[in-house]
Scaffold this motif. Structure first.
Motif, mmCIF file in Angstrom:
data_model
loop_
_atom_site.group_PDB
_atom_site.id
_atom_site.type_symbol
_atom_site.label_atom_id
_atom_site.label_comp_id
_atom_site.label_asym_id
_atom_site.label_seq_id
_atom_site.Cartn_x
_atom_site.Cartn_y
_atom_site.Cartn_z
ATOM 1 N N ARG A 28 59.013 -25.689 46.199
ATOM 2 C CA ARG A 28 58.082 -26.821 46.199
ATOM 3 C C ARG A 28 57.731 -27.171 44.765
ATOM 4 O O ARG A 28 57.300 -26.320 43.987
ATOM 5 N N ILE A 29 57.902 -28.434 44.415
ATOM 6 C CA ILE A 29 57.642 -28.898 43.049
ATOM 7 C C ILE A 29 56.843 -30.209 43.112
ATOM 8 O O ILE A 29 56.664 -30.801 44.176
ATOM 9 N N VAL A 30 56.380 -30.636 41.943
ATOM 10 C CA VAL A 30 55.775 -31.958 41.812
ATOM 11 C C VAL A 30 56.803 -32.844 41.117
ATOM 12 O O VAL A 30 57.222 -32.539 39.992
ATOM 13 N N ALA A 31 57.238 -33.884 41.767
ATOM 14 C CA ALA A 31 58.206 -34.811 41.182
ATOM 15 C C ALA A 31 57.478 -35.700 40.187
ATOM 16 O O ALA A 31 56.925 -36.726 40.530
ATOM 17 N N ALA A 32 57.463 -35.254 38.936
ATOM 18 C CA ALA A 32 56.689 -35.966 37.918
ATOM 19 C C ALA A 32 57.579 -36.276 36.715
ATOM 20 O O ALA A 32 57.603 -35.505 35.754
ATOM 21 N N PRO A 33 58.333 -37.360 36.720
ATOM 22 C CA PRO A 33 58.280 -38.410 37.731
ATOM 23 C C PRO A 33 59.290 -38.250 38.868
ATOM 24 O O PRO A 33 59.215 -38.946 39.860
ATOM 25 N N THR A 34 60.268 -37.340 38.709
ATOM 26 C CA THR A 34 61.298 -37.146 39.725
ATOM 27 C C THR A 34 61.553 -35.654 39.876
ATOM 28 O O THR A 34 61.147 -34.847 39.035
ATOM 29 N N ALA A 35 62.276 -35.275 40.928
ATOM 30 C CA ALA A 35 62.626 -33.865 41.099
ATOM 31 C C ALA A 35 63.495 -33.379 39.947
ATOM 32 O O ALA A 35 63.338 -32.260 39.451
ATOM 33 N N GLY A 36 64.419 -34.220 39.496
ATOM 34 C CA GLY A 36 65.315 -33.836 38.418
ATOM 35 C C GLY A 36 64.631 -33.617 37.087
ATOM 36 O O GLY A 36 65.173 -32.954 36.204
ATOM 37 N N ALA A 37 63.440 -34.175 36.921
ATOM 38 C CA ALA A 37 62.683 -34.021 35.679
ATOM 39 C C ALA A 37 61.381 -33.257 35.920
ATOM 40 O O ALA A 37 60.443 -33.350 35.126
ATOM 41 N N SER A 38 61.345 -32.471 36.984
ATOM 42 C CA SER A 38 60.081 -31.863 37.424
ATOM 43 C C SER A 38 59.618 -30.683 36.585
ATOM 44 O O SER A 38 58.513 -30.182 36.783
ATOM 45 N N GLY A 39 60.426 -30.242 35.623
ATOM 46 C CA GLY A 39 60.003 -29.119 34.805
ATOM 47 C C GLY A 39 59.263 -29.510 33.543
ATOM 48 O O GLY A 39 58.578 -28.680 32.936
ATOM 49 N N ILE A 40 59.376 -30.763 33.135
ATOM 50 C CA ILE A 40 58.888 -31.168 31.816
ATOM 51 C C ILE A 40 57.362 -31.144 31.728
ATOM 52 O O ILE A 40 56.782 -30.492 30.835
ATOM 53 N N LEU A 41 56.692 -31.822 32.619
ATOM 54 C CA LEU A 41 55.234 -31.886 32.555
ATOM 55 C C LEU A 41 54.587 -30.516 32.774
ATOM 56 O O LEU A 41 53.683 -30.138 32.016
ATOM 57 N N PRO A 42 55.026 -29.727 33.773
ATOM 58 C CA PRO A 42 54.462 -28.378 33.895
ATOM 59 C C PRO A 42 54.699 -27.538 32.645
ATOM 60 O O PRO A 42 53.817 -26.782 32.219
ATOM 61 N N GLY A 43 55.885 -27.675 32.063
ATOM 62 C CA GLY A 43 56.188 -26.911 30.861
ATOM 63 C C GLY A 43 55.197 -27.171 29.748
ATOM 64 O O GLY A 43 54.695 -26.246 29.101
ATOM 65 N N ILE A 44 54.885 -28.446 29.535
ATOM 66 C CA ILE A 44 53.955 -28.820 28.472
ATOM 67 C C ILE A 44 52.526 -28.416 28.818
ATOM 68 O O ILE A 44 51.818 -27.803 28.006
ATOM 69 N N LEU A 45 52.073 -28.743 30.014
ATOM 70 C CA LEU A 45 50.689 -28.460 30.380
ATOM 71 C C LEU A 45 50.383 -26.967 30.335
ATOM 72 O O LEU A 45 49.352 -26.550 29.786
ATOM 73 N N LEU A 46 51.257 -26.157 30.906
ATOM 74 C CA LEU A 46 50.988 -24.722 30.966
ATOM 75 C C LEU A 46 51.120 -24.071 29.594
ATOM 76 O O LEU A 46 50.396 -23.122 29.282
ATOM 77 N N ALA A 47 52.020 -24.573 28.762
ATOM 78 C CA ALA A 47 52.139 -24.035 27.405
ATOM 79 C C ALA A 47 50.897 -24.368 26.581
ATOM 80 O O ALA A 47 50.405 -23.526 25.811
ATOM 81 N N LEU A 48 50.375 -25.571 26.735
ATOM 82 C CA LEU A 48 49.169 -25.943 25.998
ATOM 83 C C LEU A 48 47.970 -25.134 26.477
ATOM 84 O O LEU A 48 47.122 -24.723 25.671
ATOM 85 N N ARG A 49 47.884 -24.900 27.767
ATOM 86 C CA ARG A 49 46.782 -24.089 28.280
ATOM 87 C C ARG A 49 46.852 -22.675 27.723
ATOM 88 O O ARG A 49 45.835 -22.086 27.350
ATOM 89 N N HIS A 60 48.425 -21.525 24.889
ATOM 90 C CA HIS A 60 48.382 -21.324 23.444
ATOM 91 C C HIS A 60 47.305 -22.130 22.722
ATOM 92 O O HIS A 60 46.988 -21.827 21.564
ATOM 93 N N CYS A 61 46.755 -23.144 23.362
ATOM 94 C CA CYS A 61 45.763 -23.999 22.700
ATOM 95 C C CYS A 61 44.388 -23.901 23.350
ATOM 96 O O CYS A 61 43.512 -24.733 23.081
ATOM 97 N N GLN A 62 44.224 -22.927 24.218
ATOM 98 C CA GLN A 62 42.929 -22.687 24.872
ATOM 99 C C GLN A 62 42.376 -23.956 25.531
ATOM 100 O O GLN A 62 41.210 -24.329 25.341
ATOM 101 N N VAL A 63 43.211 -24.617 26.281
ATOM 102 C CA VAL A 63 42.827 -25.858 26.951
ATOM 103 C C VAL A 63 42.283 -25.547 28.338
ATOM 104 O O VAL A 63 42.908 -24.820 29.113
ATOM 105 N N GLU A 64 41.124 -26.072 28.647
ATOM 106 C CA GLU A 64 40.526 -25.870 29.960
ATOM 107 C C GLU A 64 41.196 -26.760 30.990
ATOM 108 O O GLU A 64 41.750 -27.818 30.666
#
Length: 300
Positions: A116-137, A139-143
């Protein structure tokens, strides 16, 4: 603002005219579109963020796709990064980009394994946004509240891209999938790290400048090769664009025009380079031999 020509610059201007922070204006606008209260919309977005987290966790277990073509890359990358840390090295990418690559691979591999994934914007590109958000959380102490604002910014950027151009690889090549995903994530990253609407504009434009013309050429028509590793490459493009924008570098071409250019290029791409598996990597000897064996096996 007419719905037939959404504009990122117009959205930024409207927020300024209403004397609202950009995230507050986008939340108000998106909630009205969804016919939800702002608090309800934030709850929905928090649920999507949890799906992203779960997809990454699933991918990091080393899952393989049903075809057997892909899987395990995220787990290998994580092991490599951990080994680098033990040696007191930050590796070639550094901590933020290194984690973003790992998480992007993990979510994309979860998709390949029918997770189960979030198609953001599509299934084929579904890793990009999670990759950035979770990495920032990490290493950058983001709430999480700020991450949700980033999701809101990313979703609105996706809306603008869909309206002005396209998000589908079948209509615009991978520039429309991974390119759009990277643009959405770059905008989210700039906002999360305190950037302005104008800096988000710059980040979007830089992503498309660097990813313009990227073709969609899945081996055997499966969203695996080269798609999964393109998610990893896209987060690096995203972080580059965000960092340049936050440094105060400006793009000569504004985001809206860069999106329009992506749409024009997408419509110009040959049929064989738009998700048909009739060009690019899909026509290499290795890909053709594997596809032949795979489809013959399915007949048995």
């Amino acid at each position: 603002m007419k719905l037939d020509k959404l504009s990122w610059s117009d959205l930024v201007r409207e927020a300024q005219e209403k004397q609202l922070p950009l995230a507050d204006y986008l939340l108000e606008r998106s909630a009205a579109q969804a016919e939800l209260e702002p608090a309800q919309l934030l709850e929905e977005m928090a649920a999507r963020l949890k799906v992203m987290e779960d997809a990454v966790a699933f991918g990091l277990t080393g899952v393989r796709s049903n075809s057997g073509l892909t899987g395990g890359s995220a787990k290998k990358m994580a092991a490599y990064e951990n080994a680098q840390k033990e040696q007191k090295s930050s590796g070639l990418l550094g901590p933020v980009a290194g984690s973003a690559v790992i998480y992007a691979l993990a979510a994309a591999e979860a998709n390949g394994a029918m997770g189960r994934i979030v198609a953001a914007p599509t299934a084929g590109a579904s890793g990009i946004l999670p990759g950035i958000l979770l990495a920032l959380r990490e290493h950058c102490q983001v709430e999480d509240a700020v991450l949700l604002e980033g999701l809101l910014v990313a979703g609105t950027i996706g809306e603008v891209i869909a309206n002005r151009a396209m998000l589908s690889g079948a209509t615009g090549g991978c520039q429309a999938e991974c390119g759009s995903g990277a643009a959405m994530a770059a905008g989210a990253a700039v906002h999360i790290l305190g950037g302005s609407g104008a800096q988000i504009d710059t980040a979007i434009a830089i992503v498309f400048k660097n990813m313009l013309g990227l073709v969609c050429d899945p081996v055997a028509g499966l969203v695996e090769v080269p798609c999964i590793k393109r998610n990893a490459g896209s987060v690096v493009q995203c972080l580059l664009a965000a960092e340049m924008a936050l440094a105060g570098i400006e793009s000569f071409i504004p985001a809206d025009e860069a999106i329009d250019a992506m749409g024009q290029v997408g419509r110009s791409l040959p049929h064989g380079l738009r998700e048909t598996a009739e060009g690019g990597m899909a026509l290499t000897p290795t890909a053709l031999a594997w596809a032949k064996t795979y489809f013959e096996g399915m007949k048995k």
